[in-house]
Design a protein around this motif. Structure first.
Motif, PDB file in Angstrom:
ATOM      1  N   LEU A 103       0.798  -1.389   0.079  1.00 13.07           N
ATOM      2  CA  LEU A 103       0.049  -0.073  -0.124  1.00 13.07           C
ATOM      3  C   LEU A 103       1.012   1.193   0.081  1.00 13.07           C
ATOM      4  N   GLU A 104       1.927   1.071   0.899  1.00  9.32           N
ATOM      5  CA  GLU A 104       2.805   2.352   0.925  1.00  9.32           C
ATOM      6  C   GLU A 104       3.453   2.460  -0.555  1.00  9.32           C
ATOM      7  N   SER A 105       3.753   1.621  -1.346  1.00  7.00           N
ATOM      8  CA  SER A 105       4.525   1.902  -2.707  1.00  7.00           C
ATOM      9  C   SER A 105       3.512   2.210  -3.634  1.00  7.00           C
ATOM     10  N   LEU A 106       2.013   2.524  -3.375  1.00  2.00           N
ATOM     11  CA  LEU A 106       1.111   2.984  -4.380  1.00  2.00           C
ATOM     12  C   LEU A 106       0.964   4.460  -4.486  1.00  2.00           C
ATOM     13  N   GLY A 107       0.348   4.744  -5.666  1.00  2.00           N
ATOM     14  CA  GLY A 107      -0.174   6.210  -5.780  1.00  2.00           C
ATOM     15  C   GLY A 107      -1.177   6.415  -4.802  1.00  2.00           C
ATOM     16  N   ALA A 108      -1.687   7.531  -4.447  1.00  2.00           N
ATOM     17  CA  ALA A 108      -2.884   7.913  -3.427  1.00  2.00           C
ATOM     18  C   ALA A 108      -4.139   7.310  -4.189  1.00  2.00           C
ATOM     19  N   GLU A 109      -4.395   7.664  -5.538  1.00  2.00           N
ATOM     20  CA  GLU A 109      -5.588   7.377  -5.960  1.00  2.00           C
ATOM     21  C   GLU A 109      -5.673   5.712  -6.047  1.00  2.00           C
ATOM     22  N   GLU A 110      -4.496   5.075  -6.428  1.00  2.00           N
ATOM     23  CA  GLU A 110      -4.304   3.548  -6.378  1.00  2.00           C
ATOM     24  C   GLU A 110      -4.813   3.055  -5.173  1.00  2.00           C
ATOM     25  N   ARG A 111      -4.519   3.543  -3.917  1.00  2.00           N
ATOM     26  CA  ARG A 111      -4.163   3.027  -2.857  1.00  2.00           C
ATOM     27  C   ARG A 111      -5.871   3.267  -2.178  1.00  2.00           C
ATOM     28  N   ARG A 112      -6.377   4.374  -2.408  1.00  2.00           N
ATOM     29  CA  ARG A 112      -8.037   4.416  -2.270  1.00  2.00           C
ATOM     30  C   ARG A 112      -8.873   3.476  -2.743  1.00  2.00           C
ATOM     31  N   ALA A 113      -8.526   3.302  -4.307  1.00  5.88           N
ATOM     32  CA  ALA A 113      -9.429   2.401  -5.005  1.00  5.88           C
ATOM     33  C   ALA A 113      -9.312   1.147  -4.774  1.00  5.88           C
ATOM     34  N   TYR A 114      -8.064   0.620  -4.337  1.00 12.18           N
ATOM     35  CA  TYR A 114      -7.792  -0.886  -4.140  1.00 12.18           C
ATOM     36  C   TYR A 114      -8.377  -1.058  -2.676  1.00 12.18           C
ATOM     37  N   VAL A 115      -8.101  -0.138  -1.750  1.00 20.32           N
ATOM     38  CA  VAL A 115      -8.399  -0.643  -0.176  1.00 20.32           C
ATOM     39  C   VAL A 115      -9.933  -0.526  -0.204  1.00 20.32           C
ATOM     40  N   LEU A 116     -10.680   0.450  -0.801  1.00 15.74           N
ATOM     41  CA  LEU A 116     -12.119   0.454  -0.876  1.00 15.74           C
ATOM     42  C   LEU A 116     -12.768  -0.721  -1.704  1.00 15.74           C
ATOM     43  N   HIS A 117     -12.269  -0.770  -2.931  1.00 14.30           N
ATOM     44  CA  HIS A 117     -13.188  -1.763  -3.800  1.00 14.30           C
ATOM     45  C   HIS A 117     -12.746  -3.246  -3.397  1.00 14.30           C
ATOM     46  N   ASP A 118     -11.432  -3.600  -3.280  1.00  9.69           N
ATOM     47  CA  ASP A 118     -10.917  -4.949  -3.143  1.00  9.69           C
ATOM     48  C   ASP A 118     -11.076  -5.442  -1.475  1.00  9.69           C
ATOM     49  N   LEU A 119     -10.677  -4.421  -0.628  1.00 10.87           N
ATOM     50  CA  LEU A 119     -10.382  -4.911   0.822  1.00 10.87           C
ATOM     51  C   LEU A 119     -11.444  -4.773   1.660  1.00 10.87           C
ATOM     52  N   PHE A 120     -12.209  -3.832   1.213  1.00 13.18           N
ATOM     53  CA  PHE A 120     -13.355  -3.432   2.024  1.00 13.18           C
ATOM     54  C   PHE A 120     -14.947  -3.829   1.140  1.00 13.18           C
ATOM     55  N   GLY A 121     -14.518  -4.275  -0.092  1.00 17.10           N
ATOM     56  CA  GLY A 121     -15.592  -4.872  -1.055  1.00 17.10           C
ATOM     57  C   GLY A 121     -16.646  -3.876  -1.576  1.00 17.10           C
ATOM     58  N   LEU A 122     -16.430  -2.482  -1.642  1.00 16.47           N
ATOM     59  CA  LEU A 122     -17.387  -1.415  -2.090  1.00 16.47           C
ATOM     60  C   LEU A 122     -17.530  -1.672  -3.500  1.00 16.47           C
ATOM     61  N   PRO A 123     -18.895  -1.436  -4.136  1.00  9.92           N
ATOM     62  CA  PRO A 123     -19.078  -1.695  -5.221  1.00  9.92           C
ATOM     63  C   PRO A 123     -18.308  -0.693  -5.983  1.00  9.92           C
ATOM     64  N   PRO A 124     -18.208  -0.597  -7.525  1.00 11.17           N
ATOM     65  CA  PRO A 124     -17.483   0.365  -8.141  1.00 11.17           C
ATOM     66  C   PRO A 124     -17.970   1.585  -7.875  1.00 11.17           C
ATOM     67  N   SER A 125     -19.247   1.677  -8.088  1.00 10.97           N
ATOM     68  CA  SER A 125     -19.865   2.941  -8.108  1.00 10.97           C
ATOM     69  C   SER A 125     -19.770   3.733  -6.668  1.00 10.97           C
ATOM     70  N   GLU A 126     -19.556   3.096  -5.591  1.00  7.52           N
ATOM     71  CA  GLU A 126     -19.613   3.700  -4.296  1.00  7.52           C
ATOM     72  C   GLU A 126     -18.064   4.065  -3.963  1.00  7.52           C
ATOM     73  N   THR A 127     -17.156   3.121  -4.558  1.00  9.55           N
ATOM     74  CA  THR A 127     -15.534   3.445  -4.520  1.00  9.55           C
ATOM     75  C   THR A 127     -15.346   4.811  -5.086  1.00  9.55           C
ATOM     76  N   ALA A 128     -16.154   4.895  -6.375  1.00  2.86           N
ATOM     77  CA  ALA A 128     -15.927   5.991  -7.264  1.00  2.86           C
ATOM     78  C   ALA A 128     -16.475   7.397  -6.407  1.00  2.86           C
ATOM     79  N   ARG A 129     -17.213   7.385  -5.758  1.00  2.00           N
ATOM     80  CA  ARG A 129     -17.720   8.414  -4.868  1.00  2.00           C
ATOM     81  C   ARG A 129     -16.847   9.129  -4.069  1.00  2.00           C
ATOM     82  N   VAL A 130     -15.804   8.181  -3.654  1.00  2.00           N
ATOM     83  CA  VAL A 130     -14.726   8.509  -2.877  1.00  2.00           C
ATOM     84  C   VAL A 130     -13.478   8.847  -3.452  1.00  2.00           C
TER      85      VAL A 130
END
Length: 274
Positions: A103-130
């Protein structure tokens, strides 16, 4: 109980723990200004989305409970004695340390998208809101990180394009036959399917989710979807659904499902068969 009781209580808790939350936001965004903006947005949304906020908190608690369960299992000596238990705890800690390094090696946008979408399981629409941008952008960012963690994207997995194409053809044949058992056979046991509804885990559940693609399979074509081997389904010549695969040992381990004409057209599609 008044309707505003939950949002008010959440806002009080937010204010009481603001500094700790600011630290979390700072680590995620890497910017003090962005961290403050995030906190302001979250606080403002508490009054409108109290239930959603509670769901996010519950997701975090479930994740923590899973880790505790793994640690307790190791501590019980199932691997054989105190030394194995200590090694088990160290293994769990090592996994989390490795994740933090990634996570530390990622850019900020990638980190947010991966954590929300893959780790927390949010759908793409909710991830995109953040994260900002479109749901397709959010899915693409998460997929990019996922491929990096796995050591290469689906288009490069297992090396041989012919073998990759054969796996896709088996999946397509099973989908056209509406054969859930055949679908499950081409999936890895730990397969995950990501879609607008969120993730689905395990070959049986993924096979059931993939069966929804079956009604369009008769007009599906093999394709490269954002550089990954996959399929695109058409209705009256219009692309309406796409699946990008990640492969491991000639089985499908990840499916990224995109539906809707506009979302599919936003993908980078290439058709090797012309």
């Amino acid at each position: 109980m008044h309707d505003d009781t939950l949002p008010t209580a959440l806002t009080r808790c937010f204010d009481a723990d603001r500094e700790e939350l600011r630290g979390v936001a700072l680590r995620m965004t890497g910017s003090a200004a962005e961290a403050e903006e995030v906190l302001a947005v979250v606080r403002a949304e508490l009054g409108r989305e109290g239930a959603s906020a509670v769901r996010g908190w519950l997701a975090g608690r479930v994740g923590q409970a899973c880790v505790r369960g793994l640690q307790e299992r190791a501590g019980a000596g199932r691997a054989g004695g105190d030394m194995a238990a200590a090694g088990g705890r160290g293994g769990v800690d090592a996994v989390w340390l490795a994740l933090l390094v990634v996570l530390e090696s990622l850019g900020a946008e990638e980190r947010r998208a991966y954590v929300l979408h893959d780790l927390f399981g949010l759908p793409p629409s909710e991830t995109a809101r953040v994260t900002g941008g479109s749901p397709v952008d959010a899915s693409r960012l998460a997929r990019r990180v996922r491929e990096r963690i796995r050591g290469g994207g689906a288009a490069r997995a297992d090396g041989d394009p012919g073998r990759q194409r054969a796996v896709v053809e088996r999946f397509l044949a099973a989908a056209r036959a509406r054969d859930a058992r055949a679908l499950a056979a081409v999936l890895a046991p730990d397969a995950v399917a990501y879609s607008e509804r969120g993730p689905v885990h395990g070959a049986p559940a993924v096979a059931e989710a993939a069966a929804s693609f079956a009604r369009l399979a008769d007009v599906a074509r093999p394709a490269l979807v954002d550089g990954s081997v996959g399929l695109v389904a058409f209705v009256a010549g219009v692309p309406v659904s796409a699946v990008a695969f990640a492969l491991r040992h000639d089985r499908i381990v990840v499916l990224d499902i995109t539906t809707g004409e506009d979302r599919v057209r936003a993908l980078d599609l290439a058709f090797p068969d012309g």
